[in-house]
Design a protein around this motif. Structure first.
Motif, PDB file in Angstrom:
ATOM      1  N   ALA A  96       1.015  -1.067   0.157  1.00 59.30           N
ATOM      2  CA  ALA A  96      -0.297   0.368   0.234  1.00 59.30           C
ATOM      3  C   ALA A  96       1.010   1.216   0.050  1.00 59.30           C
ATOM      4  CB  ALA A  96      -0.848  -0.377   1.129  1.00 59.30           C
ATOM      5  N   LEU A  97       2.164   1.003  -0.855  1.00 58.48           N
ATOM      6  CA  LEU A  97       2.646   2.218  -1.170  1.00 58.48           C
ATOM      7  C   LEU A  97       2.748   3.261  -2.320  1.00 58.48           C
ATOM      8  CD1 LEU A  97       5.529   1.534   1.000  1.00 58.48           C
ATOM      9  CD2 LEU A  97       3.736   2.243   1.978  1.00 58.48           C
ATOM     10  N   ASN A  98       1.691   2.925  -3.251  1.00 54.45           N
ATOM     11  CA  ASN A  98       2.037   2.870  -4.607  1.00 54.45           C
ATOM     12  C   ASN A  98       0.922   4.212  -5.291  1.00 54.45           C
ATOM     13  OD1 ASN A  98      -0.045   0.822  -3.381  1.00 54.45           O
ATOM     14  ND2 ASN A  98      -1.107   1.110  -5.782  1.00 54.45           N
ATOM     15  N   TYR A  99       0.456   4.714  -4.474  1.00 57.69           N
ATOM     16  CA  TYR A  99      -0.135   6.060  -4.578  1.00 57.69           C
ATOM     17  C   TYR A  99       0.921   7.305  -4.141  1.00 57.69           C
ATOM     18  CZ  TYR A  99      -4.090   2.578  -3.838  1.00 57.69           C
ATOM     19  OH  TYR A  99      -4.945   1.918  -4.684  1.00 57.69           O
ATOM     20  N   HIS A 100       0.542   8.691  -5.589  1.00 53.94           N
ATOM     21  CA  HIS A 100       0.999   9.636  -5.090  1.00 53.94           C
ATOM     22  C   HIS A 100       1.029  10.359  -5.236  1.00 53.94           C
ATOM     23  CE1 HIS A 100       4.981  12.695  -5.600  1.00 53.94           C
ATOM     24  NE2 HIS A 100       3.817  12.868  -6.754  1.00 53.94           N
ATOM     25  N   ARG A 101       0.697  11.325  -4.667  1.00 55.89           N
ATOM     26  CA  ARG A 101       1.530  11.502  -3.623  1.00 55.89           C
ATOM     27  C   ARG A 101       0.474  10.884  -2.208  1.00 55.89           C
ATOM     28  NH1 ARG A 101       5.524  14.521  -3.189  1.00 55.89           N
ATOM     29  NH2 ARG A 101       6.361  15.715  -4.274  1.00 55.89           N
ATOM     30  N   ARG A 102       0.601  10.510  -1.657  1.00 51.59           N
ATOM     31  CA  ARG A 102      -0.097   9.594  -0.158  1.00 51.59           C
ATOM     32  C   ARG A 102      -1.017  10.530   0.567  1.00 51.59           C
ATOM     33  NH1 ARG A 102       5.317  11.655   0.999  1.00 51.59           N
ATOM     34  NH2 ARG A 102       5.726  11.556   2.859  1.00 51.59           N
ATOM     35  N   TYR A 103      -1.877  10.199   0.430  1.00 47.85           N
ATOM     36  CA  TYR A 103      -2.682  11.173   1.420  1.00 47.85           C
ATOM     37  C   TYR A 103      -2.187  10.719   2.931  1.00 47.85           C
ATOM     38  CZ  TYR A 103      -7.831  11.079   3.496  1.00 47.85           C
ATOM     39  OH  TYR A 103      -8.791  11.636   4.950  1.00 47.85           O
ATOM     40  N   THR A 104      -2.628   9.401   3.372  1.00 51.73           N
ATOM     41  CA  THR A 104      -1.506   9.739   4.629  1.00 51.73           C
ATOM     42  C   THR A 104      -0.014   8.397   4.808  1.00 51.73           C
ATOM     43  OG1 THR A 104      -1.869   9.638   6.974  1.00 51.73           O
ATOM     44  CG2 THR A 104      -3.159   7.771   5.433  1.00 51.73           C
ATOM     45  N   GLU A 105       0.238   8.235   4.862  1.00 53.56           N
ATOM     46  CA  GLU A 105       1.917   7.155   5.058  1.00 53.56           C
ATOM     47  C   GLU A 105       1.269   5.874   5.437  1.00 53.56           C
ATOM     48  OE1 GLU A 105       2.531  10.222   6.518  1.00 53.56           O
ATOM     49  OE2 GLU A 105       4.135  10.646   6.149  1.00 53.56           O
ATOM     50  N   SER A 106       1.659   5.355   5.117  1.00 50.11           N
ATOM     51  CA  SER A 106       0.965   3.270   5.533  1.00 50.11           C
ATOM     52  C   SER A 106       2.327   2.886   6.572  1.00 50.11           C
ATOM     53  CB  SER A 106       0.969   2.358   4.846  1.00 50.11           C
ATOM     54  OG  SER A 106       0.991   0.939   4.868  1.00 50.11           O
ATOM     55  N   GLU A 107       2.553   2.532   7.374  1.00 51.01           N
ATOM     56  CA  GLU A 107       3.100   1.420   8.493  1.00 51.01           C
ATOM     57  C   GLU A 107       3.779   0.392   7.160  1.00 51.01           C
ATOM     58  OE1 GLU A 107       3.401   2.520  11.121  1.00 51.01           O
ATOM     59  OE2 GLU A 107       2.388   3.408  12.173  1.00 51.01           O
ATOM     60  N   LEU A 108       5.024   0.544   7.969  1.00 49.44           N
ATOM     61  CA  LEU A 108       5.701  -0.774   7.242  1.00 49.44           C
ATOM     62  C   LEU A 108       5.464  -1.975   8.233  1.00 49.44           C
ATOM     63  CD1 LEU A 108       9.190   0.773   6.672  1.00 49.44           C
ATOM     64  CD2 LEU A 108       7.495   0.209   4.902  1.00 49.44           C
ATOM     65  N   HIS A 462     -10.450   2.298   0.272  1.00 48.53           N
ATOM     66  CA  HIS A 462     -10.557   1.460   1.297  1.00 48.53           C
ATOM     67  C   HIS A 462      -9.207   1.069   1.980  1.00 48.53           C
ATOM     68  CE1 HIS A 462     -13.212  -2.749   2.719  1.00 48.53           C
ATOM     69  NE2 HIS A 462     -11.924  -3.064   1.954  1.00 48.53           N
ATOM     70  N   LEU A 463      -8.511   0.935   1.593  1.00 52.02           N
ATOM     71  CA  LEU A 463      -6.796   0.503   2.270  1.00 52.02           C
ATOM     72  C   LEU A 463      -6.671   2.054   3.009  1.00 52.02           C
ATOM     73  CD1 LEU A 463      -5.207  -0.316  -1.337  1.00 52.02           C
ATOM     74  CD2 LEU A 463      -6.320  -1.723   0.270  1.00 52.02           C
ATOM     75  N   ALA A 464      -7.243   2.616   2.452  1.00 56.32           N
ATOM     76  CA  ALA A 464      -6.592   3.529   3.470  1.00 56.32           C
ATOM     77  C   ALA A 464      -7.613   3.657   4.990  1.00 56.32           C
ATOM     78  CB  ALA A 464      -7.015   5.398   3.412  1.00 56.32           C
ATOM     79  N   GLN A 465      -8.624   3.041   4.743  1.00 60.78           N
ATOM     80  CA  GLN A 465      -9.374   2.463   5.922  1.00 60.78           C
ATOM     81  C   GLN A 465      -9.150   1.153   7.025  1.00 60.78           C
ATOM     82  OE1 GLN A 465     -13.929   2.729   5.190  1.00 60.78           O
ATOM     83  NE2 GLN A 465     -14.093   2.493   7.307  1.00 60.78           N
ATOM     84  N   TYR A 466      -8.806   0.257   6.401  1.00 59.10           N
ATOM     85  CA  TYR A 466      -9.007  -1.149   6.442  1.00 59.10           C
ATOM     86  C   TYR A 466      -7.225  -1.625   5.789  1.00 59.10           C
ATOM     87  CZ  TYR A 466     -13.617  -1.172   6.641  1.00 59.10           C
ATOM     88  OH  TYR A 466     -14.630  -0.671   6.580  1.00 59.10           O
ATOM     89  N   ALA A 467      -6.169  -0.796   5.975  1.00 59.80           N
ATOM     90  CA  ALA A 467      -5.069  -1.622   4.846  1.00 59.80           C
ATOM     91  C   ALA A 467      -3.940  -1.357   6.044  1.00 59.80           C
ATOM     92  CB  ALA A 467      -4.865  -1.956   3.322  1.00 59.80           C
ATOM     93  N   PHE A 468      -3.802   0.462   5.646  1.00 61.49           N
ATOM     94  CA  PHE A 468      -3.007   1.546   6.132  1.00 61.49           C
ATOM     95  C   PHE A 468      -2.024   0.860   7.526  1.00 61.49           C
ATOM     96  CE2 PHE A 468      -3.325   5.248   2.667  1.00 61.49           C
ATOM     97  CZ  PHE A 468      -3.352   3.887   1.550  1.00 61.49           C
TER      98      PHE A 468
END
Length: 639
Positions: A96-108, A462-468
C-alpha cells in the motif's frame, strides 16, 4: 605422484587461506555507499545512452571506472512510490505504498525496514540530502536516517565509520520545464532545438524541440553539481572506498512520460563506479571491468539487496529484488536477467491503474481502466507549455494517429517489442505471430499480482481505512478476494459474449468490490452493453457513493445520460476525501470525453479537517487535488 598430491594440497590450502582472508575483509572492512539521484530523468537524455543526449563529463568519468547499465528501471514512474520501492526493496503495491502523493503514510510491515535502517544496524552512518518523499511512516523514535537535511553529509560520522549517503538533485525535476511558451524566442538554449529529433509520439514543433533542448541544458547544470560532490569525496580520501551509484529516481520528463509506464517513464540511467579498494567484493568476472556496458535488467527492488550484500549483511527475506553486485553475482548471471515489473495508480489527483511486465524485449501492458485516456487532466502535468500545445493540436485535429493516441482510450492489453519499437507505438497484442508470448506474459502477470497480492484492486479509500495500518496482514486476510477481483477485472480480455454472463454475475453479487470491477468492465464494453442500462441504473442508489459513481460513468458513456447533477450529489454523500477524489476523477473522465461540467463545492467537513489536522498530506489532498479538480470541472471555469 607425490609431487602432484603435494601441489594440489598446497593449492587447496592456499585457496582456503585466501577465502579466510576474503571473509575477514567482508566482515571487518565495509565499503561506503553514495547514491546520487537525479529527479524525473529518463536514460534518453544522457549521451551514454543516446547520441543526442547531453554530454555529462563527470557522470561519464564515473562510468570509466565502473559499469553502465543499459536496462535499469524504476518500478514506478513517479517519485514517492518509486522511492518507497527503492528504500524498502519491496513492490509498493504489495504494501500500500503505490499512491503519489500519499493521502497518509502506510505503516511498514514488521520485518520490512528501509535500507538506511538496515545499514545503520550494520554500523553505517546514514545521511540524506535532502529529499525523502517516502509513502511510509517515519517514526520519530526510529528515524530512517542519522541525518536528513539540506546540509547533511557523510562528514558527521565517527572516525573510520562506513557511510551511506543519498544525495538528490532537483536540477532535472519537472518544475524546471514550467516555463511560458514565449521562452522559445526569449531565452535561447545551449543545445540547439533545431538539431533535436523528437520521438514519434510528439508533434514536431518548435516548442517541443525547445523543451527537449532546455532539459538537456539542465543535465549539464546537474553534471557540474555532481562533479563538486565527487571532488569533495575525493578530498576527504573516500573516493576509492565508496561505491557510487548515479541514477534517475524514475523516467521523464517530457509530456506523457513521468507518471506513465512507458519506457521513457521507467527506463533510467544507472552508472556504478566501483572503488579500487573494494573491487574484491565483486565476482572475479566483474572485478576488472571498467567503462563496461551491462545488458542485464536492474530494478529499484534490487538496490537494497545489493547494498546488503556488498556490506556483507544478512539478506532480508522480505525483499522482492535480488542483488546485482556481489561476490556471487557473475557477469554471465547479470546479463541473463531480463525481467521488469511496474505499476501506476493514482498520481496526484489523476487516478488510473496500469501494470506492466517485461521479459527481454517484449513488454506486456495491462490497462485496467482502458477507457481512461492517458491525457486525463492533471493540473501539475499541464503546467508544461508543451503539454498544453499537444492537447490544443489534438483538439484541432492536427496530429497523426501515433501522436493522437495519448488522448484516446487505451487497449485493455498491449504487447510491444521494445527492440524495434522503443516508444511503444505498435501494439502486437492482436498479432497472431505473438499469441503464445502474449498468453504467457498475461498468465505470468496475473500469477504475480495474485501471489503478492496486489492490494490496489481495492480502491485507495478502502485501503486507507482498512489496510494502511497493517498492509501485510490485510493482504494475507484478503488474498482470495483479491484473486477474485483480478479475475473479474480480466473479463475485459474476453469477447463481449463470453464476458457478459460473468460480469452480470459479479454485478448481482452482494460484494461491493465485485460490483465495482463489474461496472468498470461494463464501461469498457459500453457500446455493446446497452441492454444492461436498467440493471445498472438501480446501482445509482448504492450505499457506497463510489459504486454509484461507477454506475454513472457507465450510463454516461453508454447512453445520453447527463451526470452533471448526480455527481455533485454523490460527492455530498461521501464521508472521506479519497472517495470524493475518485468521484471527481470519474467526473473528469466524463468532462474530457463528453464535455459535461460539474458544479462541485468544497464540503465544510474538508475545511474543518484542514484546520484541525496536522498531516500535511491530508492538507495537500484537500487544498490541491480536490481544488484543482473542482476548478477544472466548473461550468464557468472549465478548460
Amino acid at each position: 605422484m607425490r609431487f602432484v598430491v603435494l601441489f594440489l594440497y598446497l593449492v587447496l590450502l592456499g585457496g582456503l587461506f585466501e577465502g579466510q582472508l576474503y571473509a575477514a575483509n567482508l566482515s571487518n572492512d565495509k565499503p561506503n555507499f553514495l547514491w546520487i539521484v537525479s529527479e524525473d530523468n529518463s536514460y534518453f537524455f544522457s549521451r551514454l545512452y543516446n547520441k543526442q543526449g547531453a554530454e555529462m563529463p563527470n557522470v561519464e568519468a564515473l562510468a570509466k571506472d565502473g559499469l553502465i547499465f543499459n536496462n535499469a528501471f524504476s518500478n514506478a514512474p513517479v517519485c514517492s512510490t518509486a522511492r518507497s520501492t527503492l528504500a524498502t526493496g519491496v513492490y509498493a503495491s504489495k504494501i500500500a505504498l503505490n499512491y503519489h502523493r500519499r493521502y497518509t503514510e502506510s505503516e511498514l510491515p514488521e520485518g520490512v525496514r528501509p535500507i538506511a535502517q538496515l545499514l545503520k544496524a550494520e554500523g553505517y552512518y546514514t545521511s540524506n540530502n535532502v529529499k525523502n518523499d517516502f509513502n511510509f511512516v517515519e517514526h520519530k523514535n526510529d528515524p530512517v536516517w542519522d541525518a536528513s537535511s539540506n546540509t547533511a553529509s557523510w562528514k558527521a560520522r565517527a572516525n573510520k565509520q562506513p557511510f551511506f549517503h543519498m544525495q538528490t538533485y532537483t536540477t532535472t525535476h519537472e518544475y524546471n520545464l514550467h516555463f511560458p511558451a514565449t521562452d522559445v524566442t526569449r531565452k535561447p538554449t545551449k543545445h540547439k532545438p533545431d538539431a533535436i529529433k523528437l520521438p514519434p509520439i510528439y508533434p514536431d514543433t518548435a516548442l517541443f524541440r525547445y523543451t527537449f533542448a532546455r532539459y538537456l541544458d539542465q543535465h549539464q547544470v546537474l553534471d557540474k553539481k555532481i562533479g563538486k560532490l565527487i571532488k569533495q569525496l575525493k578530498a576527504d580520501g573516500e573516493l576509492e572506498n565508496t561505491f557510487i551509484f548515479y541514477f534517475g529516481d524514475h523516467g521523464g520528463v517530457l509530456p506523457g512520460t513521468k507518471g506513465y509506464v512507458n519506457d521513457l517513464g521507467l527506463h533510467i540511467p544507472l552508472v556504478v563506479r566501483v572503488p579500487e579498494n573494494y573491487r574484491h567484493l565483486l565476482h572475479p568476472s566483474m572485478q576488472k571491468l571498467k567503462n563496461t556496458k551491462i545488458d542485464g535488467f536492474i530494478n529499484f527492488v534490487d538496490f537494497a539487496p545489493t547494498l546488503l550484500k556488498l556490506a556483507n549483511a544478512k539478506a532480508n527475506p522480505y525483499h522482492d529484488g535480488k542483488a546485482f553486485l556481489g561476490f556471487d553475482v557473475s557477469l554471465q548471471q547479470l546479463n541473463q536477467r531480463d525481467d521488469s515489473f511496474a505499476y501506476a495508480d493514482r498520481f496526484d489527483e489523476k487516478i488510473d491503474m496500469v501494470r506492466t511486465l517485461r521479459k527481454g524485449n517484449l513488454k506486456y501492458v495491462r490497462n485496467y481502466m482502458p477507457y481512461i485516456p492517458n491525457a486525463l487532466f492533471n493540473q501539475y502535468r499541464y503546467r508544461q507549455a508543451a503539454y498544453q500545445q499537444w492537447k490544443d493540436l489534438f483538439q484541432q485535429q492536427k496530429l497523426n494517429a501515433v501522436q493522437s493516441a495519448f488522448f484516446k482510450a487505451k487497449p485493455a492489453e498491449a504487447l510491444y517489442d521494445i527492440s524495434v519499437d522503443p516508444f511503444e507505438t505498435h501494439n502486437l497484442a492482436q498479432d497472431p505471430n505473438y499469441k503464445s508470448q502474449l498468453i504467457a506474459l498475461r498468465k505470468r502477470l496475473n500469477n504475480q499480482l495474485k501471489s503478492m497480492p496486489d492490494l490496489a484492486f481495492f480502491p485507495e479509500s478502502h485501503l486507507a481505512q482498512y489496510a494502511f495500518k497493517s498492509p501485510h496482514k490485510f493482504g494475507e486476510q484478503n488474498i482470495s478476494e483479491i484473486a477474485q477481483l483480478i479475475d473479474i477485472a480480466n473479463l475485459q480480455l474476453l469477447g463481449w459474449s463470453q464476458a457478459k454472463p460473468q460480469l452480470i454475475k459479479a454485478l448481482n453479487s452482494n460484494a461491493q468490490w465485485q460490483q465495482y470491477w463489474a461496472l468498470i468492465g461494463f464501461t469498457y464494453f459500453a457500446q455493446q452493453a446497452g441492454d444492461q442500462v436498467d440493471q445498472i441504473s438501480n446501482l445509482l442508489a448504492h450505499p457506497n457513493p463510489v459504486i454509484a459513481a461507477r454506475a454513472v460513468e457507465f450510463l454516461t458513456l453508454a447512453t445520453d445520460y447527463n451526470p452533471s447533477i448526480v455527481i455533485p450529489q454523490l460527492i455530498e454523500r461521501t464521508n472521506d476525501t479519497l472517495s470524493a477524489l475518485e468521484i471527481m476523477n470519474i467526473a473528469t473522465v466524463l468532462y474530457d470525453l463528453e464535455g459535461y461540467t460539474f458544479d462541485i463545492t468544497t464540503k465544510p467537513a474538508w475545511r474543518e479537517a484542514t484546520k484541525s489536522d496536522t498531516n500535511q498530506h491530508l492538507q495537500r489532498v484537500t487544498h490541491y487535488w480536490t481544488s484543482s479538480r473542482i476548478k477544472y470541472l466548473k461550468p464557468s471555469l472549465g478548460n
